[in-house]
Write a protein that holds these residues in place. Structure first.
Motif, short mmCIF file in Angstrom:
data_model
loop_
_atom_site.label_atom_id
_atom_site.label_comp_id
_atom_site.label_asym_id
_atom_site.label_seq_id
_atom_site.Cartn_x
_atom_site.Cartn_y
_atom_site.Cartn_z
N ALA A 1 47.98 54.12 10.46
CA ALA A 1 47.39 54.66 9.19
C ALA A 1 46.73 55.68 9.62
N GLY A 2 46.55 57.31 9.11
CA GLY A 2 45.75 58.35 9.87
C GLY A 2 46.27 58.82 10.96
N ALA A 3 46.74 58.43 11.95
CA ALA A 3 47.77 58.81 12.98
C ALA A 3 48.07 60.94 12.88
N THR A 4 47.36 61.19 13.49
CA THR A 4 47.15 62.70 13.85
C THR A 4 48.57 63.26 14.37
N VAL A 5 49.50 64.84 14.25
CA VAL A 5 50.40 65.12 14.34
C VAL A 5 51.11 65.07 15.56
N GLU A 6 49.86 64.84 16.43
CA GLU A 6 50.18 64.57 18.53
C GLU A 6 50.85 63.28 18.33
N GLU A 7 50.21 62.32 17.59
CA GLU A 7 49.86 60.45 17.98
C GLU A 7 51.40 60.37 17.06
N VAL A 8 52.11 61.24 15.39
CA VAL A 8 53.40 60.90 15.23
C VAL A 8 54.39 61.24 16.60
N MET A 9 54.09 63.02 16.68
CA MET A 9 54.85 63.13 17.70
C MET A 9 55.15 62.49 18.89
N ALA A 10 54.58 62.20 19.62
CA ALA A 10 54.59 61.35 20.73
C ALA A 10 55.62 59.96 19.89
N ALA A 11 55.27 59.55 19.46
CA ALA A 11 55.24 57.82 19.00
C ALA A 11 56.48 58.29 18.74
N THR A 12 57.14 58.90 17.88
CA THR A 12 58.72 59.58 17.46
C THR A 12 59.24 59.78 18.65
N ARG A 13 58.81 60.26 19.43
CA ARG A 13 59.95 60.71 20.89
C ARG A 13 60.22 59.52 21.62
N GLU A 14 59.20 58.68 21.75
CA GLU A 14 59.04 57.79 23.04
C GLU A 14 60.33 56.94 21.91
N ALA A 15 60.36 56.65 20.41
CA ALA A 15 61.01 55.66 20.15
C ALA A 15 62.60 56.05 20.03
N GLY A 16 62.50 57.66 20.05
CA GLY A 16 63.40 58.18 19.42
C GLY A 16 64.66 58.90 21.26
N PHE A 17 64.26 59.23 22.20
CA PHE A 17 64.16 59.46 23.15
C PHE A 17 64.45 58.17 24.14
N GLY A 18 65.51 58.54 25.21
CA GLY A 18 66.49 57.52 25.37
C GLY A 18 65.75 57.90 26.74
N PRO A 19 65.65 57.23 28.35
CA PRO A 19 65.71 56.72 29.54
C PRO A 19 65.96 58.61 29.80
N GLU A 20 66.90 58.59 29.74
CA GLU A 20 68.04 59.72 30.72
C GLU A 20 66.91 61.25 30.09
N VAL A 21 67.06 61.22 28.42
CA VAL A 21 66.53 62.01 28.01
C VAL A 21 65.28 62.31 28.34
N LYS A 22 64.57 61.74 28.52
CA LYS A 22 63.40 61.18 28.80
C LYS A 22 63.04 62.37 30.17
N ARG A 23 63.39 61.49 30.93
CA ARG A 23 63.93 62.02 32.57
C ARG A 23 63.84 63.32 32.69
N ARG A 24 64.80 63.73 32.26
CA ARG A 24 64.99 65.25 32.16
C ARG A 24 64.20 65.94 31.59
N ILE A 25 63.72 65.85 30.73
CA ILE A 25 62.75 66.69 30.02
C ILE A 25 61.56 66.90 30.94
N ILE A 26 60.86 65.97 31.38
CA ILE A 26 60.24 65.60 32.35
C ILE A 26 60.19 66.92 33.58
N LEU A 27 61.65 66.77 34.11
CA LEU A 27 62.12 67.15 35.28
C LEU A 27 62.25 68.43 34.90
N GLY A 28 62.46 69.35 33.64
CA GLY A 28 62.51 70.44 33.31
C GLY A 28 61.31 71.47 33.11
N THR A 29 60.09 69.89 32.10
CA THR A 29 59.01 70.53 31.79
C THR A 29 58.00 71.19 33.44
#
Length: 506
Positions: free
Chosen positions: A342-370
């Protein structure tokens, strides 16, 4: 299995036009096939509940005397990377679970306008990141030749649907080989058109400078028929080419009937030695070259010295573009939203959503690309990769000054076992060593089945590459080889696949 599902799209077209079959009959046969075997294959993520209704409308229009397109009434499977208004579009990811698009991808709308019947959406590696369809958030697809093996990726669902006779035609997307490599391991035909030759509008972007939509079929002529429907300029796509394309179906007929191999200069790349390929893949490749040479083709050794750097350049360019394209999945505008407390900021919601919504390969490539795009590293990594891309384009330009078409194996190995490489990203990435250069240069490529590897009895394909805008040349050469091989086999390669029945292979 219904004999209807064994018919090619060209044969179905003829029988529909002659009144020997109705679209409802054809659609029901394929829906029944999906019901029978897809629990084992898992080619589809969603089956279209309105497919029979659409087919009935096509039959009504034909019966009224309306002039219909050649593929009107023929069923079509659609890779889940292409958005549709009447079916969910998830790109194989949990972050888009249940998402309904307000518009159709251009290729989908063109297929609908031609009267084709969308059967459903096919499984894929999440956001097209993978070579095995094991990275789908909804579970892996299995190869109809051996249910313990991968069907290729990222478009394994489309290739498996065609190979399992669940659909006569399918749409795929190819960013580094995701149409051609699945075709190689499933005994199907996969075509990556010239970049800009087919609209990308409505294709959920992975790497915008590399992505291309194309056909997945059982014959070269069928690929040409579908390519004729989906190709051509689209004002919605800023990279779409303004070009007068010939009929690719006619080009395939020319190849099958004519004498297109005499005098054909066929390039073989010196820097791709046999030692890098499974023995059965290399043997089948050379057997295909021998067949082409026996019918008049001239085999010419060429040099492409920068191809060996293609994989390294690709896996900097693709993650960089992916990290930018996937930034839109922010939990705010559309898709999944996870509120951690409750009361989570936009940044916290975004982080939690991407953690739950993206799989490990997608996370790997996003980190590499960034990382590759970050200050202080842009020139060293992304900038250098783009320079290598230019060198590969120059290799192609030089090669096509000597030859008409380049030939390579479509992939280094036959289908590997599920789980065998899931924890080894480097080995997974190397699956695309022969297909990636075409995406980096924007040239067209096609994979044609050449037989079964002796050591494991699994399908093998040959890849042909042509200059930009010379897609028709690939259809001519591909159809010519297909005709030669099927004459020697006595039947299409897929007729030799193990019988797939409810409950698995028998």
């Amino acid at each position: 299995m219904s004999d209807i599902t064994r018919l090619t799209a060209a044969d179905l077209s003829d029988k529909l036009a002659a009144g020997e079959l109705s679209s409802v009959e054809v659609t029901r046969a394929h829906l029944a096939r999906i019901l029978d075997v897809d629990a084992d294959v898992h080619a589809f993520l969603h089956v279209n509940e309105r497919a029979e209704q659409i087919a009935a409308e096509i039959d009504r229009r034909r019966a009224s005397g309306e002039t219909m397109h050649a593929l009107a009434g023929v069923p079509l499977a659609i890779k889940d990377v292409l958005v549709t208004t009447d079916m969910p579009s998830t790109s194989g990811s949990r972050i888009l679970e249940g998402y309904m698009s307000p518009f159709d991808a251009t290729v989908v709308s063109r297929a609908r306008a031609a009267g084709m019947v969308p059967l459903g959406k096919t499984n894929m590696d999440e956001f097209a990141m993978g070579s095995s369809t094991e990275h789908s958030a909804y579970g892996p697809t299995r190869n109809p030749w051996d249910l313990d093996r991968i069907p290729g990726g990222s478009g394994g669902g489309s290739a498996a649907a065609v190979a399992a006779f669940e659909a006569p035609l399918a749409l795929g997307s190819d960013t580094g080989g995701s149409i051609r490599q699945p075709a190689h391991v499933t005994g199907t035909v996969g075509m990556k058109p010239t970049y800009g030759g087919v609209s990308r509008y409505g294709a959920i972007a992975l790497a915008s400078s590399l992505d291309q939509v194309g056909p997945v079929t059982r014959t070269v002529r069928d690929a040409g028929l579908l390519h004729d429907v989906i190709g051509g300029h689209d004002p919605h796509d800023s990279t779409s080419l303004r070009h007068d394309w010939p009929s690719f179906a006619e080009a395939a007929l020319e190849g099958a009937r004519g004498d297109v191999l005499k005098g054909l200069r066929l390039g073989v790349i010196r820097e791709l030695p046999d030692s890098g390929f499974q023995a059965g893949v290399a043997a089948s490749f050379h057997g295909a070259l021998d067949a082409l040479a026996a019918h008049g083709a001239e085999i010419v050794e060429i040099s492409a010295p920068h191809f060996e750097y293609g994989v390294a350049a690709y896996y900097l360019i693709l993650p960089a573009e992916a990290s930018s394209n996937l930034a839109k999945f922010d939990s705010v505008r559309f898709g999944m939203r996870v509120t951690p407390h409750a009361g989570a900021t936009v940044e916290e919601v975004m982080a939690a959503t991407r953690e739950a919504g993206f799989g490990p390969e997608v996370k790997r490539r996003i980190i590499l690309g960034t990382y590759a795009l970050s200050a202080g590293y842009y020139d060293a990594y992304y900038g250098s990769a783009q320079k290598v891309r230019t060198l590969i384009q120059r290799d192609f330009d030089a090669a096509f000054g000597q030859v008409d078409v380049i030939a390579t194996p479509s992939a280094p190995t036959t289908a590997f076992r599920l789980g065998e490489r899931i924890d080894d990203p480097l080995q997974m990435y190397l699956n695309d060593v022969t297909t990636i250069p075409a995406n980096l240069a924007g040239v067209p490529g096609i994979s044609i089945p050449t037989g079964l590897a002796e050591e494991d009895g699994l399908p093998v394909g040959i890849q042909f590459l042509a200059p930009v805008r010379e897609d028709a040349r690939l259809y001519r050469v591909g159809a010519a080889l297909e005709s030669l091989l099927e004459s020697s086999w006595g039947a299409p390669l897929l007729d030799r696949a193990p019988a797939l029945t409810p409950g698995g292979t028998r």
